[in-house]
Enzyme design. Structure first.
Site, short mmCIF file in Angstrom:
data_model
loop_
_atom_site.label_atom_id
_atom_site.label_comp_id
_atom_site.label_asym_id
_atom_site.label_seq_id
_atom_site.Cartn_x
_atom_site.Cartn_y
_atom_site.Cartn_z
N LYS A 66 9.99 -14.99 9.12
CA LYS A 66 9.22 -14.86 7.89
C LYS A 66 7.83 -15.48 7.98
O LYS A 66 7.32 -16.03 7.01
CB LYS A 66 9.99 -15.43 6.69
CG LYS A 66 11.37 -14.84 6.50
CD LYS A 66 11.36 -13.31 6.55
CE LYS A 66 10.59 -12.68 5.40
NZ LYS A 66 10.62 -11.20 5.45
N GLY A 108 5.24 -13.48 9.05
CA GLY A 108 4.37 -12.32 9.22
C GLY A 108 4.75 -11.44 10.40
O GLY A 108 3.91 -10.73 10.95
N TRP A 168 4.37 -7.52 9.69
CA TRP A 168 2.95 -7.22 9.47
C TRP A 168 2.21 -7.25 10.80
O TRP A 168 1.44 -6.34 11.13
CB TRP A 168 2.36 -8.22 8.48
CG TRP A 168 0.91 -7.96 8.15
CD1 TRP A 168 0.27 -6.75 8.10
CD2 TRP A 168 -0.08 -8.94 7.82
NE1 TRP A 168 -1.06 -6.93 7.76
CE2 TRP A 168 -1.29 -8.25 7.58
CE3 TRP A 168 -0.05 -10.33 7.69
CZ2 TRP A 168 -2.46 -8.93 7.23
CZ3 TRP A 168 -1.21 -11.00 7.34
CH2 TRP A 168 -2.40 -10.29 7.11
N THR A 181 10.58 -11.39 18.77
CA THR A 181 11.59 -12.43 18.97
C THR A 181 11.26 -13.66 18.13
O THR A 181 10.10 -13.96 17.89
CB THR A 181 11.69 -12.84 20.46
OG1 THR A 181 12.68 -13.88 20.60
CG2 THR A 181 10.36 -13.36 21.00
N HIS A 182 12.33 -14.32 17.69
CA HIS A 182 12.20 -15.60 16.98
C HIS A 182 12.69 -16.75 17.85
O HIS A 182 12.83 -17.88 17.35
CB HIS A 182 13.03 -15.57 15.69
CG HIS A 182 12.66 -14.48 14.73
ND1 HIS A 182 11.35 -14.26 14.33
CD2 HIS A 182 13.42 -13.56 14.08
CE1 HIS A 182 11.33 -13.25 13.47
NE2 HIS A 182 12.57 -12.80 13.32
N SER A 230 9.76 -17.54 1.64
CA SER A 230 9.98 -16.16 2.09
C SER A 230 11.33 -16.02 2.78
O SER A 230 12.04 -15.02 2.58
CB SER A 230 8.86 -15.74 3.05
OG SER A 230 8.97 -14.39 3.39
N PHE A 252 11.57 -6.17 4.82
CA PHE A 252 10.69 -6.92 5.71
C PHE A 252 9.41 -7.34 4.99
O PHE A 252 8.77 -8.31 5.38
CB PHE A 252 10.32 -6.06 6.93
CG PHE A 252 11.49 -5.77 7.84
CD1 PHE A 252 12.43 -6.74 8.13
CD2 PHE A 252 11.65 -4.52 8.40
CE1 PHE A 252 13.50 -6.48 8.97
CE2 PHE A 252 12.72 -4.24 9.24
CZ PHE A 252 13.65 -5.22 9.53
#
Length: 303
Positions: free
Chosen positions: A53, A55, A58, A116-117, A147, A264
């Site tokens: 969260k 961005g 985007w 990826t996070h 968010s 999203f």
């Protein structure tokens, strides 16, 4: 409702720790993380790394628009149905059965934009040896916290006060602590293959930020292409694009929402945290921010 109940049950009972980092075994089973050690990175890969969260979609839209000359119709969104480390519902009629997304990525030809996070220590090691293009995007922690709360509440039952307290403690967040994540990549900001961006800067200067993206990716844009990227990456226009995707096919919502349920894109605003944090929560979180960021040179805008 049955699917949401199933997801809630799996989410609550499925926590585990992998090399000290907390994950959910339904969405990210240990085997997925084991596979990162041997995941084959290609020199022309583009890695978009974010804490959740911050961005992510985007930024992915901007990258994909740059690669397509600003034409959203040319983006193959099936190539980014999930982050690298997660499993995803290949059969959209059954959300209880997931498959590792890294297997699909491995089968794709051409330039891959890989989301990826993962924290630094769990990324495929070849990211650092083969040096593909990496874009890291972060966001002020207050808005990120809010968010993420809204995103999770679409999938499982959530309580804001519990969520805020977890963020204030920062000791056992899913995917690792926010500050640990953003600072571990902050040290790479001067590496030629890394671009470190802040969500707030992108909001305040979208055109200049898109140029930075394009320059980093070595994908120069004509003035006309740049105008198109700026236009189609505006959140109001992204929402129109996403609406069209959902109208085209019953499965379209899986390209615009996590598990087809959690959008999203929500508000995309700076300062939405003011609508959620109590005075006491805000003061406590300010102390956490000061403790973690003091002396690092990394600062954020909060409104």
């Amino acid at each position: 409702m049955a699917e949401k109940a199933f997801l809630e049950e799996e989410f609550v009972k499925g926590f585990y720790h992998y090399k000290g980092v907390k994950f959910n075994k339904f969405f990210i089973p240990p085997a997925n993380l084991d596979a990162m050690a041997t995941f084959e990175v290609r020199p022309d890969d583009i890695f978009l790394v974010t804490f959740p969260k911050c961005g992510t979609h985007w930024s992915a839209e901007i990258i994909n628009l740059i690669l397509t000359g600003g034409d959203p119709e040319k983006i193959d969104r099936s190539r980014q149905e999930a982050p690298l480390e997660m499993s995803y519902p290949k059969d959209k009629s059954n959300l209880t059965l997931l498959e590792p997304f890294h297997l699909k990525l491995a089968s794709l030809e051409g330039c891959r934009v890989i989301l990826t996070h993962l924290p630094e220590q769990l990324l495929p090691s070849q990211v650092f040896s083969k040096k593909p293009k990496v874009i890291y995007v972060t966001r002020n922690p207050k808005d990120c916290c809010v968010s993420l709360y809204h995103a999770m509440s679409r999938l499982v039952q959530s309580d804001w006060n519990v969520h805020a307290e977890e963020w204030i403690k920062q000791d056992d967040l899913m995917g690792g602590g926010f500050f640990t994540h953003i600072l571990s990549f902050w040290k790479y900001r001067h590496e030629p293959n890394f671009l470190y961006m802040k969500y707030e800067d992108m909001k305040k200067d979208p055109r200049g930020s898109i140029i930075r993206f394009a320059d980093h990716l070595e994908r120069p844009l004509s003035d006309e292409e740049l105008d198109r990227v700026v236009h189609h990456s505006e959140l109001k226009n992204m929402k129109k694009t996403y609406d069209n995707i959902e109208k085209k096919t019953p499965d379209g919502k899986f390209l615009t929402k996590a598990m087809g349920k959690s959008p999203f894109i929500r508000k995309g605003q700076i300062g939405d945290w003011k609508n959620h944090f109590t005075v006491a929560q805000n003061e406590a979180f300010d102390a956490v921010i000061q403790q973690n960021l003091h002396g690092t040179g990394l600062t954020f805008d909060y409104e």
